[in-house]
Design a protein around this motif. Structure first.
Motif, mmCIF file in Angstrom:
data_model
loop_
_atom_site.group_PDB
_atom_site.id
_atom_site.type_symbol
_atom_site.label_atom_id
_atom_site.label_comp_id
_atom_site.label_asym_id
_atom_site.label_seq_id
_atom_site.Cartn_x
_atom_site.Cartn_y
_atom_site.Cartn_z
ATOM 1 N N SER A 277 41.787 36.577 46.300
ATOM 2 C CA SER A 277 40.692 37.333 45.695
ATOM 3 C C SER A 277 41.230 38.370 44.701
ATOM 4 N N GLU A 278 42.290 39.081 45.104
ATOM 5 C CA GLU A 278 42.909 40.073 44.219
ATOM 6 C C GLU A 278 43.536 39.406 42.997
ATOM 7 N N GLU B 113 40.648 38.632 40.617
ATOM 8 C CA GLU B 113 40.168 39.876 40.023
ATOM 9 C C GLU B 113 41.145 40.395 38.974
#
Length: 130
Positions: free
Chosen positions: A98-99, A102
């Motif tokens: 997820s990071e 992003e």
């Protein structure tokens, strides 16, 4: 010209930050199954807070920029106090992925803005003739 150089410098710092973040996330993902590995990340806030306490500056005009602008400092930190796997590894692959996504979106936005600034600068240099 000062507007361009200040903005470009800020965008450069953003690119540097995202590149370091990408490196940390990739390293964590690569070590997902490494026994005892502790995930790493970057911390900007602690470095900034530490440095700001060392300096005092007086702004004599409201139009002046804040003191210390452009001095980026990042600390690589090890995330401790947790273990998601029996082998002591604390990499949460879902969180890392997820990071990663992003960070990639942020990087693309910064690069697009930087390209726009350079195109504007090129137009100014050519005298507005595109």
């Amino acid at each position: 010209m000062n507007f361009f150089s200040g903005t470009i410098h800020s965008l450069e710092q953003a690119v540097n930050r995202t590149a370091l973040q990408q490196k940390m996330i990739s390293h964590n993902i690569a070590n997902t199954d490494t026994p005892g590995y502790k995930a790493k990340g970057i911390s900007f806030k602690e470095a900034l807070d530490s440095e700001q306490t060392k300096f005092e500056a007086i702004r004599t005009d409201a139009r002046h920029l804040s003191f210390g602008r452009g001095h980026e400092a990042y600390n690589v930190i090890q995330k401790t106090g947790s273990a998601y796997q029996a082998n002591g590894n604390n990499v949460d692959i879902d969180k890392e992925m997820s990071e990663l996504a992003e960070n990639q979106i942020y990087y693309n936005a910064v690069i697009e803005r930087l390209g726009s600034k350079f195109n504007s600068l090129k137009t100014v240099i050519k005298g507005g003739n595109g």
